[in-house]
Design a protein around this motif. Structure first.
Motif, PDB file in Angstrom:
ATOM      1  N   ASP A 110       0.830  -1.215   0.000  1.00 17.31           N
ATOM      2  CA  ASP A 110       0.000   0.000   0.000  1.00 17.31           C
ATOM      3  C   ASP A 110       0.859   1.258   0.000  1.00 17.31           C
ATOM      4  N   GLU A 111       1.865   1.281   0.852  1.00 18.66           N
ATOM      5  CA  GLU A 111       2.735   2.447   0.957  1.00 18.66           C
ATOM      6  C   GLU A 111       3.896   2.410  -0.038  1.00 18.66           C
ATOM      7  N   ARG A 112       4.143   1.214  -0.597  1.00 21.03           N
ATOM      8  CA  ARG A 112       5.266   0.985  -1.523  1.00 21.03           C
ATOM      9  C   ARG A 112       6.603   1.303  -0.852  1.00 21.03           C
ATOM     10  N   VAL A 113       6.752   0.749   0.357  1.00 22.94           N
ATOM     11  CA  VAL A 113       7.954   0.965   1.162  1.00 22.94           C
ATOM     12  C   VAL A 113       8.614  -0.382   1.423  1.00 22.94           C
ATOM     13  N   LEU A 114       9.915  -0.462   1.159  1.00 14.79           N
ATOM     14  CA  LEU A 114      10.716  -1.648   1.455  1.00 14.79           C
ATOM     15  C   LEU A 114      11.453  -1.400   2.763  1.00 14.79           C
ATOM     16  N   SER A 115      11.219  -2.254   3.769  1.00 10.96           N
ATOM     17  CA  SER A 115      11.881  -2.114   5.066  1.00 10.96           C
ATOM     18  C   SER A 115      13.120  -2.999   5.088  1.00 10.96           C
ATOM     19  N   LEU A 138      15.870  -0.462  -8.122  1.00 14.49           N
ATOM     20  CA  LEU A 138      14.745  -1.374  -7.915  1.00 14.49           C
ATOM     21  C   LEU A 138      13.592  -1.047  -8.861  1.00 14.49           C
ATOM     22  N   ASN A 139      13.305   0.241  -9.043  1.00 17.05           N
ATOM     23  CA  ASN A 139      12.226   0.621  -9.955  1.00 17.05           C
ATOM     24  C   ASN A 139      12.572   0.308 -11.397  1.00 17.05           C
ATOM     25  N   GLU A 140      13.839   0.355 -11.728  1.00 18.34           N
ATOM     26  CA  GLU A 140      14.277  -0.021 -13.068  1.00 18.34           C
ATOM     27  C   GLU A 140      14.027  -1.518 -13.292  1.00 18.34           C
ATOM     28  N   ASP A 141      14.262  -2.306 -12.243  1.00 21.81           N
ATOM     29  CA  ASP A 141      14.071  -3.752 -12.297  1.00 21.81           C
ATOM     30  C   ASP A 141      12.597  -4.141 -12.273  1.00 21.81           C
ATOM     31  N   LEU A 142      11.801  -3.493 -11.411  1.00 23.76           N
ATOM     32  CA  LEU A 142      10.432  -3.915 -11.135  1.00 23.76           C
ATOM     33  C   LEU A 142       9.355  -3.132 -11.872  1.00 23.76           C
ATOM     34  N   GLY A 143       9.679  -1.979 -12.350  1.00 30.52           N
ATOM     35  CA  GLY A 143       8.674  -1.114 -12.961  1.00 30.52           C
ATOM     36  C   GLY A 143       8.581   0.181 -12.178  1.00 30.52           C
ATOM     37  N   HIS A 144       8.330   1.264 -12.880  1.00 31.59           N
ATOM     38  CA  HIS A 144       8.341   2.588 -12.274  1.00 31.59           C
ATOM     39  C   HIS A 144       7.305   2.692 -11.153  1.00 31.59           C
ATOM     40  N   GLY A 145       7.737   3.184 -10.000  1.00 34.22           N
ATOM     41  CA  GLY A 145       6.837   3.445  -8.877  1.00 34.22           C
ATOM     42  C   GLY A 145       6.569   2.255  -7.986  1.00 34.22           C
ATOM     43  N   THR A 146       7.203   1.115  -8.215  1.00 34.75           N
ATOM     44  CA  THR A 146       6.959  -0.051  -7.374  1.00 34.75           C
ATOM     45  C   THR A 146       7.486   0.178  -5.967  1.00 34.75           C
ATOM     46  N   VAL A 147       8.668   0.775  -5.853  1.00 32.43           N
ATOM     47  CA  VAL A 147       9.243   1.110  -4.542  1.00 32.43           C
ATOM     48  C   VAL A 147       9.427   2.618  -4.493  1.00 32.43           C
ATOM     49  N   ARG A 148       8.758   3.274  -3.540  1.00 32.52           N
ATOM     50  CA  ARG A 148       8.898   4.720  -3.417  1.00 32.52           C
ATOM     51  C   ARG A 148       9.951   5.108  -2.401  1.00 32.52           C
ATOM     52  N   MET A 149      10.164   4.230  -1.392  1.00 32.82           N
ATOM     53  CA  MET A 149      11.070   4.595  -0.319  1.00 32.82           C
ATOM     54  C   MET A 149      11.639   3.332   0.317  1.00 32.82           C
ATOM     55  N   ILE A 150      12.858   3.444   0.816  1.00 29.76           N
ATOM     56  CA  ILE A 150      13.457   2.376   1.596  1.00 29.76           C
ATOM     57  C   ILE A 150      13.529   2.855   3.039  1.00 29.76           C
ATOM     58  N   LYS A 151      12.894   2.104   3.936  1.00 27.12           N
ATOM     59  CA  LYS A 151      12.903   2.431   5.363  1.00 27.12           C
ATOM     60  C   LYS A 151      14.025   1.614   5.997  1.00 27.12           C
TER      61      LYS A 151
END
Length: 178
Positions: A110-115, A138-151
């Protein structure tokens, strides 16, 4: 208690690429259903209804990989499955040195955050500095906007001891009342 905590959390509305995926999936399912209905009508006219034959139809067994891919696409689990693959390839993505000290823990869709948790504050600081580069990779690998932030989470501290004096083996103020 703030007003944000009392309100129920709303799921973000799908947009852009997500809407296109949903529409494409629905169109494919409708086309498949129309084709199956036409095939059944044709077989019914010939007499005999549904019969098995030499040609492939929807009732034939399928390979496990195909079944899993179909399940993932039907349920809309493409992004979580792709992120799970990233967690398996973490050392190749971030490098061996960083992977030894920083481990991905979970992905919030939902938040598109990888912890990610690190075993020392020095490695946590290093990962925080590299976070924008990793998000882009990561977005290059998975598609644009999949991960917005790394916590980034550092190591946990020792258990908190309350009060200046403690008796050995004590469980707190309630342990004297039987």
């Amino acid at each position: 208690m703030s007003t944000d905590e009392s309100e129920p959390r709303k799921d973000p509305e799908p947009s852009g690429v997500d809407l296109a995926r949903v529409a494409l999936r629905a169109a494919k399912e409708q086309a498949r259903a129309r084709g199956d209905a036409a095939r059944q009508k044709k077989q019914a006219r010939r007499g005999g209804g549904l019969r098995s034959g030499a040609r492939a139809d929807g009732r034939d067994p399928m390979a496990l990989g195909s079944a899993i891919n179909r399940l993932i696409s039907e349920r809309g689990w493409e992004a979580p499955a792709a992120v799970g693959g990233v967690m398996g390839r973490w050392p190749q993505i971030v490098g061996e040195d960083l992977a030894k000290h920083c481990v991905p823990q979970r992905y919030d869709e939902d938040e598109r955050v990888l912890s990610v948790s690190c075993d020392s504050t020095a490695w946590a600081t290093q990962l925080r500095l590299l976070a924008p580069t990793l998000v882009a990779r990561l977005n290059e690998d998975l598609g644009h906007g999949t991960v917005r932030m790394i916590k980034v989470n550092g190591p946990g501290g020792p258990a908190r001891r309350y009060g200046p004096l403690r008796a050995p083996g004590s469980t707190g103020p309630g342990d004297t009342y039987g």
